[in-house]
Design a protein around this motif. Sequence first.
Motif, PDB file in Angstrom:
ATOM      1  N   THR A 219      -1.020  53.161 -98.438  1.00 39.47           N
ATOM      2  CA  THR A 219      -0.621  54.255 -97.761  1.00 39.47           C
ATOM      3  C   THR A 219      -1.988  55.263 -96.944  1.00 39.47           C
ATOM      4  OG1 THR A 219      -1.452  54.507-100.289  1.00 39.47           O
ATOM      5  CG2 THR A 219       0.899  55.493 -99.679  1.00 39.47           C
ATOM      6  N   ARG A 271      -1.421  62.133 -95.937  1.00 42.94           N
ATOM      7  CA  ARG A 271      -1.590  61.736 -97.194  1.00 42.94           C
ATOM      8  C   ARG A 271       0.086  62.130 -97.584  1.00 42.94           C
ATOM      9  NH1 ARG A 271      -4.924  65.398 -99.585  1.00 42.94           N
ATOM     10  NH2 ARG A 271      -6.832  64.553 -98.657  1.00 42.94           N
ATOM     11  N   SER A 272       0.587  63.396 -96.700  1.00 44.59           N
ATOM     12  CA  SER A 272       2.024  63.431 -97.339  1.00 44.59           C
ATOM     13  C   SER A 272       3.012  62.439 -96.026  1.00 44.59           C
ATOM     14  CB  SER A 272       2.294  65.662 -97.092  1.00 44.59           C
ATOM     15  OG  SER A 272       2.097  65.284 -95.622  1.00 44.59           O
ATOM     16  N   SER A 274       1.989  59.689 -95.580  1.00 45.02           N
ATOM     17  CA  SER A 274       2.457  58.240 -95.968  1.00 45.02           C
ATOM     18  C   SER A 274       2.843  58.362 -97.902  1.00 45.02           C
ATOM     19  CB  SER A 274       0.568  58.133 -96.585  1.00 45.02           C
ATOM     20  OG  SER A 274       0.235  58.740 -97.413  1.00 45.02           O
ATOM     21  N   GLN A 275       2.866  59.445 -98.392  1.00 40.01           N
ATOM     22  CA  GLN A 275       4.320  59.278 -99.381  1.00 40.01           C
ATOM     23  C   GLN A 275       5.213  59.261 -99.479  1.00 40.01           C
ATOM     24  OE1 GLN A 275       2.039  62.729-101.524  1.00 40.01           O
ATOM     25  NE2 GLN A 275      -0.057  61.373-101.571  1.00 40.01           N
ATOM     26  N   ARG A 276       5.727  59.782 -97.999  1.00 41.49           N
ATOM     27  CA  ARG A 276       7.411  59.524 -98.079  1.00 41.49           C
ATOM     28  C   ARG A 276       8.011  59.028 -97.198  1.00 41.49           C
ATOM     29  NH1 ARG A 276       7.126  63.621 -93.314  1.00 41.49           N
ATOM     30  NH2 ARG A 276       5.921  64.604 -93.151  1.00 41.49           N
TER      31      ARG A 276
END
Lengths: 381, 211
Positions: A219, A271-272, A274-276
Amino acid sequence: MTALPSDSVGIVVPQQVAFDTPLPLTCGAVLDRHELVYETYGSLNAERSNAVLVCHALSGHHHAAGYHHESDRKPGWWEACIGPGKPMDTNRFFIVSLNNLGGCHGSTGPSSINPGTGQAFGPDFPAITVRDWVRSQAMLADHLGIEQWAAVVGGSLGGMQALQWSIDLPERVRHVVAIACAPRLSAQNIAFNEIARQAIYSDPNFHGGRYAEHGVAPTQGLMLARMVGHVTYQSDDGLRQKFGREVASGDLEFARDVQFQVESYLHYQGRSFSQRFDANTYLLMTRALDYFDPAQEHGDDLAAAFARSKASYLLVSFTTDWRFSSERSREMVDALVRARRNVSHVDIDAPYGHDAFLLPIQRYTDVFGAYMDRVASEASV
Amino acid sequence: MNPAPATLREDLRLIAELVPEGARVLDLGCGTGDLLAWLQQHRQVNGYGLEIDHDKITACIARGVNVIERNIDEDLSDYDTDSFDLVVMTETLQAVRHPAKVLDEMLRIAPEGIVTFPNFGHWRCRLHLATRGRMPVSSHLPHSWYDTPNIHLCTFADFEALCAERGLRITRRLVVDESYRPNNVINRWSNLFGSIAIYGLARAAGPGRSS
């Protein structure tokens, strides 16, 4: 809960189709079976003449318009242009939007299970090209009973797929709308993609792409990759207008703690994302971008690549897009004129850089709408 | 939908008559695409218009005319030599920054060109300037001198002198009145009575120019 906007397609339900016909890929590998997830908006007319294919860009997916749940905070990624009364008017068109092969939103891709090993494909998933996507999208068209698209439409990498459709399957596409697009990547474009890839490779959780087997995900690397990419999607002016030198936290007096608004924005975006998003898919998509070059097999003559096409084209560029600049669209226009294809080009003055193609900019939606009206009237809808 | 006007404005009709079936036509300053729409429908031309006015560009797109947002003064070098059969420029010459260069480019891109422009030597202009001592303002040239797109007005005589100087051959000349109609008086005393001229141009034969 407030009602959904009246110019939205409203609640949509993704669909899935599995193909058991082997799909030979440009890289030489053959995919024995694959699944695609897609959404449709509007209805197919009896003559099947009003179908429009929407192709997504690097990090896109099938959810281009409407909402999955009434509680969704955001609609699909191209809500600005798809819906009743919008340029891609769902009162007139039957719009198909899919997650491309190799994606990570439900279509077969690196995070799918490899039937040969029982593990996720990961880095073993074959390299995919824009041409492969066209082939797989044609299988979806067959499945839906669509012989010929009224238009194939896309922005950025999506526009490249639209161009490739008109080159590879000229009988099956009447109009191409390619927005914020380029006929191939520049060295600078490839350079930025490589920085993004290196960010992913150098994450200790990457494990040569077999991170799923280790129960982790890179991530941090994906976040960095997205941050670099995101800067190239924006313009200097756009970032200045949005953030200037506003400080989000800390104090300018103590420079070590300070965080500018633009930094906090990039952290949030990265960040958002890399989470999806799946890192292997990101690598695959950037490679597909790098390899796209329809002129190559025609002695670098783009006009020759368009020679077999039968489509008419609308190209749209944005003045502050420095990723795929207006000049890149002009290259395509000149090649299309040489190839004697019908082509119109508008260069929209907007401060939002490459990402402008996703936004409801008045002149852009007016021109796009005027063109799609023509497409609709030709299709007698 | 009817993309082409049923009747063309008279000057455009006169131009349309000069365009062969199936020709490749570039229209510099194509406006809302009247001429190209008509030529597409009646002459099956492969035509493209260049335009910078946003509303006119949208109008072209709405009626299915190929329109390219590009500045005539800057971008004509993008077009290959002899890549078109004909380059047309109607009532745009007076608004370009470098008229001589644009004329040269027209006759490089195609072997033939058609140019129309308003006559600043028309008797009304002369009378206006002679009696009032002010820059002429008329129905054809409605702008004040300080706020006009028409930065290079000329007379028919001026234009013909320029063509001679640039080695451009005038193959035909049709002069019309302010209602875009031809008549005999105008033909005899064109630089005084003609409002608008339609010039057919070709490259001059002879050394120094390929044709």
